[in-house]
Design a protein around this motif. Structure first.
Motif, PDB file in Angstrom:
ATOM      1  N   SER A  65       0.831  -1.209   0.000  1.00 53.31           N
ATOM      2  CA  SER A  65       0.000   0.000   0.000  1.00 53.31           C
ATOM      3  C   SER A  65       0.863   1.257   0.000  1.00 53.31           C
ATOM      4  CB  SER A  65      -0.941   0.000   1.206  1.00 53.31           C
ATOM      5  OG  SER A  65      -0.225   0.048   2.423  1.00 53.31           O
ATOM      6  N   LEU A  66       1.991   1.236   0.689  1.00 49.94           N
ATOM      7  CA  LEU A  66       2.879   2.394   0.720  1.00 49.94           C
ATOM      8  C   LEU A  66       3.502   2.648  -0.650  1.00 49.94           C
ATOM      9  CD1 LEU A  66       4.761   1.823   4.109  1.00 49.94           C
ATOM     10  CD2 LEU A  66       3.008   3.536   3.643  1.00 49.94           C
ATOM     11  N   LYS A  67       3.955   1.601  -1.303  1.00 50.12           N
ATOM     12  CA  LYS A  67       4.615   1.755  -2.597  1.00 50.12           C
ATOM     13  C   LYS A  67       3.629   2.095  -3.710  1.00 50.12           C
ATOM     14  CE  LYS A  67       8.378  -1.401  -1.402  1.00 50.12           C
ATOM     15  NZ  LYS A  67       9.051  -2.688  -1.694  1.00 50.12           N
ATOM     16  N   TYR A  69       0.989   3.877  -3.598  1.00 52.18           N
ATOM     17  CA  TYR A  69       0.508   5.261  -3.518  1.00 52.18           C
ATOM     18  C   TYR A  69       1.280   6.175  -4.464  1.00 52.18           C
ATOM     19  CZ  TYR A  69      -0.294   9.932  -1.586  1.00 52.18           C
ATOM     20  OH  TYR A  69      -0.585  11.267  -1.437  1.00 52.18           O
ATOM     21  N   LYS A  97       3.600   9.785   1.626  1.00 51.10           N
ATOM     22  CA  LYS A  97       2.782   8.692   2.137  1.00 51.10           C
ATOM     23  C   LYS A  97       3.346   8.148   3.451  1.00 51.10           C
ATOM     24  CE  LYS A  97      -0.467   5.547   2.012  1.00 51.10           C
ATOM     25  NZ  LYS A  97      -1.873   5.921   2.300  1.00 51.10           N
ATOM     26  N   LEU A  98       4.651   8.044   3.547  1.00 53.17           N
ATOM     27  CA  LEU A  98       5.276   7.555   4.774  1.00 53.17           C
ATOM     28  C   LEU A  98       4.961   8.477   5.949  1.00 53.17           C
ATOM     29  CD1 LEU A  98       8.806   6.494   3.443  1.00 53.17           C
ATOM     30  CD2 LEU A  98       6.912   4.984   4.042  1.00 53.17           C
ATOM     31  N   SER A 101       1.611   7.930   7.420  1.00 52.08           N
ATOM     32  CA  SER A 101       1.344   6.536   7.795  1.00 52.08           C
ATOM     33  C   SER A 101       2.128   6.163   9.041  1.00 52.08           C
ATOM     34  CB  SER A 101       1.716   5.602   6.628  1.00 52.08           C
ATOM     35  OG  SER A 101       1.046   5.965   5.447  1.00 52.08           O
ATOM     36  N   GLU A 104       1.608   2.609  10.459  1.00 49.18           N
ATOM     37  CA  GLU A 104       2.207   1.599   9.584  1.00 49.18           C
ATOM     38  C   GLU A 104       3.729   1.580   9.717  1.00 49.18           C
ATOM     39  OE1 GLU A 104      -1.825   2.487   7.946  1.00 49.18           O
ATOM     40  OE2 GLU A 104      -0.193   3.666   8.797  1.00 49.18           O
ATOM     41  N   ILE A 105       4.324   2.765   9.836  1.00 48.62           N
ATOM     42  CA  ILE A 105       5.777   2.845   9.983  1.00 48.62           C
ATOM     43  C   ILE A 105       6.217   2.234  11.313  1.00 48.62           C
ATOM     44  CG2 ILE A 105       7.727   4.425  10.217  1.00 48.62           C
ATOM     45  CD1 ILE A 105       6.647   4.101   7.369  1.00 48.62           C
ATOM     46  N   ILE A 170      12.711   3.957   3.699  1.00 45.40           N
ATOM     47  CA  ILE A 170      11.865   3.365   4.747  1.00 45.40           C
ATOM     48  C   ILE A 170      12.600   3.361   6.078  1.00 45.40           C
ATOM     49  CG2 ILE A 170      10.741   1.249   5.535  1.00 45.40           C
ATOM     50  CD1 ILE A 170      10.130   0.600   2.611  1.00 45.40           C
TER      51      ILE A 170
END
Length: 207
Positions: A65-67, A69, A97-98, A101, A104-105, A170
């Motif tokens: 989902s992160l990639k 975006y 996006k990171l 998120s 998620e991170i 990341i």
């Protein structure tokens, strides 16, 4: 062959993601997952024998989902001409996006620390390993396009360079995004550091 998930598998993964992102992997127990899914623990164990195996699916889903975006957003920018411009904008969108998120991170950070030793011998771990071997083709294609149009210097292994760029970004995000308030107090900035790190890394790629 990847495991074919049935509807109960998907339900378990959905509630597990909610719990892992809110409580963390260590603080979540199988009984919590069963209770949130509205099923008995025996039913849960028939689908997944341990929470660690579920975590592999969640990690794969979060990374995807992160990639995705940045690639989706990048298609909306029609004025980008060179491969380098696309790569720069794609990576800045990835950073955007990171930043948004945080949960998620934090999960990815805990996941990396949770599995510092050998992965369990399981179908779930094998699928996760293969997922990471299948390189991020969007970023890789931008590298190839940039080398073709002369905007990115020639490299012997662009696939390796793309993989390094994604993992470095990341890793940097895992360091600063969960600790945003501390960085703002200690340095006076946070998100700007991630964007600047990307620009500095890409400066070394520009032809």
């Amino acid at each position: 062959m990847p495991r074919v998930l049935d509807e109960m598998d998907k339900k378990i993964l959905e509630v597990s993601r909610e719990l892992f992102l809110s409580k963390g992997i260590r603080e979540t127990e199988m009984k919590d997952i069963a209770q949130r899914a509205g099923i008995g623990r025996s039913t849960l164990y028939r689908h997944f024998s341990a929470k660690e195996l579920i975590a592999f699916y969640i990690a794969k889903d979060v990374l995807t989902s992160l990639k995705d975006y940045s690639e989706e957003k990048l298609t909306e920018q029609k004025d980008l001409k060179s491969g380098y411009e696309k790569l720069l904008n794609g990576m800045l969108l990835f950073a955007e996006k990171l930043v948004s998120s945080r949960k998620e991170i934090r999960f990815l950070d805990e996941f990396d620390q949770y599995f510092t030793d050998s992965y369990p011998e399981s179908e779930e771990a094998s699928e996760y390993i293969q997922f990471n071997k299948d390189k991020d083709m969007g970023i890789y294609q931008m590298f190839l396009e940039g080398m073709e149009d002369g905007s990115i210097r020639r490299m012997e292994n662009p696939e390796f360079e793309a993989d390094t760029l994604i993992n470095a970004t990341i890793g940097f995000a895992q360091r600063i995004i969960p600790r945003r308030e501390h960085y703002m107090e200690e340095h006076g900035y946070c998100e700007e550091m991630l964007e600047e790190a990307i620009k500095l890394m890409l400066m070394g790629l520009k032809a």
